[in-house]
Design a protein around this motif. Sequence first.
Motif, PDB file in Angstrom:
ATOM      1  N   TYR A   1       0.877  -1.167   0.000  1.00 27.09           N
ATOM      2  CA  TYR A   1       0.000   0.000   0.000  1.00 27.09           C
ATOM      3  C   TYR A   1       0.915   1.218   0.000  1.00 27.09           C
ATOM      4  O   TYR A   1       1.606   1.491   0.983  1.00 27.09           O
ATOM      5  CB  TYR A   1      -0.924   0.021   1.213  1.00 27.09           C
TER       6      TYR A   1
ATOM      7  N   GLU B   1      -7.945   1.131  -2.845  1.00 27.40           N
ATOM      8  CA  GLU B   1      -8.309   0.913  -1.456  1.00 27.40           C
ATOM      9  C   GLU B   1      -7.209   0.139  -0.747  1.00 27.40           C
ATOM     10  O   GLU B   1      -6.479  -0.636  -1.351  1.00 27.40           O
ATOM     11  CB  GLU B   1      -9.624   0.141  -1.378  1.00 27.40           C
ATOM     12  N   MET B   2      -7.120   0.364   0.554  1.00 26.23           N
ATOM     13  CA  MET B   2      -6.128  -0.350   1.335  1.00 26.23           C
ATOM     14  C   MET B   2      -6.490  -1.833   1.375  1.00 26.23           C
ATOM     15  O   MET B   2      -7.624  -2.197   1.695  1.00 26.23           O
ATOM     16  CB  MET B   2      -6.067   0.229   2.751  1.00 26.23           C
TER      17      MET B   2
ATOM     18  N   ALA C   1      -6.495  -5.861   2.649  1.00 18.55           N
ATOM     19  CA  ALA C   1      -6.806  -6.403   3.977  1.00 18.55           C
ATOM     20  C   ALA C   1      -5.551  -6.584   4.821  1.00 18.55           C
ATOM     21  O   ALA C   1      -5.610  -6.530   6.050  1.00 18.55           O
ATOM     22  CB  ALA C   1      -7.534  -7.739   3.821  1.00 18.55           C
ATOM     23  N   ASN C   2      -4.423  -6.822   4.179  1.00 22.12           N
ATOM     24  CA  ASN C   2      -3.164  -7.040   4.908  1.00 22.12           C
ATOM     25  C   ASN C   2      -2.100  -6.062   4.398  1.00 22.12           C
ATOM     26  O   ASN C   2      -1.121  -6.468   3.769  1.00 22.12           O
ATOM     27  CB  ASN C   2      -2.694  -8.484   4.749  1.00 22.12           C
ATOM     28  N   PRO C   3      -2.262  -4.766   4.652  1.00 20.01           N
ATOM     29  CA  PRO C   3      -1.415  -3.759   4.015  1.00 20.01           C
ATOM     30  C   PRO C   3       0.002  -3.682   4.585  1.00 20.01           C
ATOM     31  O   PRO C   3       0.209  -3.735   5.798  1.00 20.01           O
ATOM     32  CB  PRO C   3      -2.168  -2.449   4.298  1.00 20.01           C
TER      33      PRO C   3
ATOM     34  N   TYR D   1      -2.565   5.623  10.307  1.00 26.63           N
ATOM     35  CA  TYR D   1      -2.783   4.267   9.786  1.00 26.63           C
ATOM     36  C   TYR D   1      -3.034   3.281  10.934  1.00 26.63           C
ATOM     37  O   TYR D   1      -3.800   2.326  10.800  1.00 26.63           O
ATOM     38  CB  TYR D   1      -1.573   3.795   8.985  1.00 26.63           C
ATOM     39  N   GLY D   2      -2.335   3.511  12.063  1.00 25.45           N
ATOM     40  CA  GLY D   2      -2.535   2.681  13.247  1.00 25.45           C
ATOM     41  C   GLY D   2      -2.113   1.244  13.047  1.00 25.45           C
ATOM     42  O   GLY D   2      -1.252   0.918  12.237  1.00 25.45           O
ATOM     43  N   ARG D   3      -2.757   0.368  13.790  1.00 23.27           N
ATOM     44  CA  ARG D   3      -2.376  -1.047  13.798  1.00 23.27           C
ATOM     45  C   ARG D   3      -2.930  -1.825  12.604  1.00 23.27           C
ATOM     46  O   ARG D   3      -2.820  -3.048  12.560  1.00 23.27           O
ATOM     47  CB  ARG D   3      -2.835  -1.695  15.111  1.00 23.27           C
ATOM     48  N   LYS D   4      -3.541  -1.129  11.653  1.00 24.01           N
ATOM     49  CA  LYS D   4      -4.026  -1.818  10.451  1.00 24.01           C
ATOM     50  C   LYS D   4      -2.861  -2.361   9.631  1.00 24.01           C
ATOM     51  O   LYS D   4      -3.017  -3.301   8.852  1.00 24.01           O
ATOM     52  CB  LYS D   4      -4.851  -0.855   9.593  1.00 24.01           C
ATOM     53  N   LEU D   5      -1.678  -1.752   9.774  1.00 24.10           N
ATOM     54  CA  LEU D   5      -0.534  -2.121   8.949  1.00 24.10           C
ATOM     55  C   LEU D   5       0.115  -3.409   9.433  1.00 24.10           C
ATOM     56  O   LEU D   5       0.291  -3.622  10.629  1.00 24.10           O
ATOM     57  CB  LEU D   5       0.502  -0.991   8.954  1.00 24.10           C
ATOM     58  N   ARG D   6       0.503  -4.254   8.470  1.00 22.60           N
ATOM     59  CA  ARG D   6       1.255  -5.464   8.794  1.00 22.60           C
ATOM     60  C   ARG D   6       2.740  -5.146   8.960  1.00 22.60           C
ATOM     61  O   ARG D   6       3.433  -5.774   9.750  1.00 22.60           O
ATOM     62  CB  ARG D   6       1.075  -6.501   7.685  1.00 22.60           C
TER      63      ARG D   6
END
Length: 750
Positions: free
Chosen positions: A198, A327-328, A330-332, A347-352
């Motif tokens: 991403y 779109e971002m 699911a596992n960015p 972005y927070g904890r959404k990032l892998r």
Amino acid sequence: MPDSNQPGSRRLLKRLRETLSEAGEGQERLDAITTLIAAEMGTHVCSIYLFRDADTLELCATEGLKPESVHQTRMRLGEGLVGRVALRTTPINTANAPAEHGFRYMPETGEERYSAFLGVPIQRLGERLGVLVVQSREARAYSDDDVYGLEVVAMVLAEMAELGVFQSSADGLQARHTHPVMFRGGVGQEGAAEGRVYLHEPRVVVLNPIADDAEAEVVRLREAVDKLRYSVDEMLSSAPLAEGDQRKVLEAYRMFANSKGWLKRMEEDIGRGLSAEAAVEKEQSAARARMEQVPDAYLRERLHDLDDLSNRLLRLLTGQGQDDGSEMPANPVLVARNIGPGELLAYGRKLRAIVLEEGSVGSHAAIVARALAIPLVIHAIRITTEALNGDPILVDGDQGVVHLRPEDNVANAFRDKIAMRAKAVERYASIRDLPATDKSGATVALHMNAGLMADLPSLPSSGAEGVGLFRTELQFLVRNQVPRRGELAALYSRVLDAAQGKRVAFRTLDIGSDKVLPYMKRQDEPNPAMGWRAIRVGLDKAGVMRMQLQALIRASCGRPLSVMFPFVAQLSEFTEARDHLMRELDREDRLGHTLPESVEVGAMLETPSLAYAPQKFFELADFISIGGNDLKQFFFAADRENERVRNRYDCLNVSFLSFLEWIAMRCDATETPVSFCGEDAGRPLEAACFSAIGLRALSMRPASIGAVKSLLRRIDLSDLRKVIEKARADGEQSVRARAEAWLLDNTDPE
């Protein structure tokens, strides 16, 4: 309106577009291009050299040289005139090529008949792709129009290469963004993750580099520039508090946006046959090339402003990167040149995982990545030019390695590694609530490091006994102005609530060096790591320190409070800071506010000088936390931001362990609790050795606690201490090899 009386270049670009639109393999297109350019420019030779790898150029097509030399003639970057053009990313125009310094004769090409030489780089946004060359038998210097026209053609070729029009299975030329690429960078934060790319700032792809209607393109350009200037003015007016250097930077940014020379050059490029987007990108590539040649950091930063403006202008012209529908996933996995702490927190904890081209181990991004426990690789050079949104990517934060579009065997091996980690985490969960007690009965207290409210849920799940370090600077770094006392008090109160009675050691504001507040004037220091930072800033700017201490006292609301001051180098700094805290406690009491149930005042020992402070310091300090990251760089005189030296020295070096042991002995003599805090505390081997020499409290990232506890429970620390003492007696430089061998033979199975 630019002077569009350039029939040669416009005709050449028009014919080039027609040639590229015809069906054919990559090699056929390259051959047709060289034939076309030679005919249009009236030269005997036209050749295209492309990079096969980062250091090797290969002759990929030619009109005029011997056909059998195609894909056979190769040269290193900087070798010969072609290699010099690629290295310097500037044209070479000479009437007598063999007489030029650095000329390399390649007999297999038959070029000895040609005297005149003109070579221009094929590049896109600072990325070297190859070299375009024309040659003639007669000794003559090519005209400025010839040079300019060939540069324009080279720029179009770069765009075509970006779109993959030279793909060919027969000659090995591959379409860009399709093949596997491995990047070796630096470790910013350990961990491993698999995901999809991403892009923080998606690259703009110019689909129409050649335009027919110059007047229409100029109108498009001017309209986009007007919008750009308006947005920059809005940005400046919306920052009324900007002063000093910050305002100067914004004014310089606006100056570039209003530069008539910049606009004139782009209009001239359009007059030569380029589209508005291609003209912007041509000037952007020129700015990037100049950036690499400029030694002055300030000027490089200003050229970076121009680069950023070009990106904004390209997005206005193309509509890409604004609402492009990407779109971002699911596992960015976030990929960027660099990123600020506020943007990363958004972005927070959404990032892998996170992969940066720039950054440093102490950068704001690294601090946030550690707080979020997200794997981070820095210095992954040119990944933003290679990666596309949605590309599969593997990030090995332990080794600083990134695999983009990995082959199946690489991906399978990587997944096995992640699966092994997951199984280990399951095993660690079974001992989460057990103490880290070794086979001899010695117990080591394990604490976690934190810096965000989002870290606190990890406290019970990690098995940590408390928070050994809560970094308070993140709340200052992500704002455009100093946070208010009430805001900080509310935050610190929520931290204590989330800790549910477990101890939290708040480190006061640790700024300066690599952590510069957006609203603080940057200090021009030759060595900022040893400059005006941390406690030095706090004592000189006592108002901010007092405000933060008041917030901590109010947040405690009758609960125990632990405060530690960072980067203390001598006794007087600690006593002065401690006196500030005592005065604020008295003040809060006079105001009728609830005081903490108890107060611990500690210091971070990050400078060797503090280890030799008078005994009064150790008696006065309620606790001491060894800041391993800074202490190691000062002990070994090895800047941890310098990749050439930071991994040169081992924290299991006998000298360093002896120094840590000396600190532990001094603390034991005054019964002062001491802990080791830093990345090395979270590595099981290192943690075991630190514990064996007498450091019975460690603070680390939450994800490391399980592995450290597991090892400590399966060994005898007194036996490991004997191994360390034997290595020291035998004159070993490091105990690592002996300790690893001993652990293999003397660790109980899990």
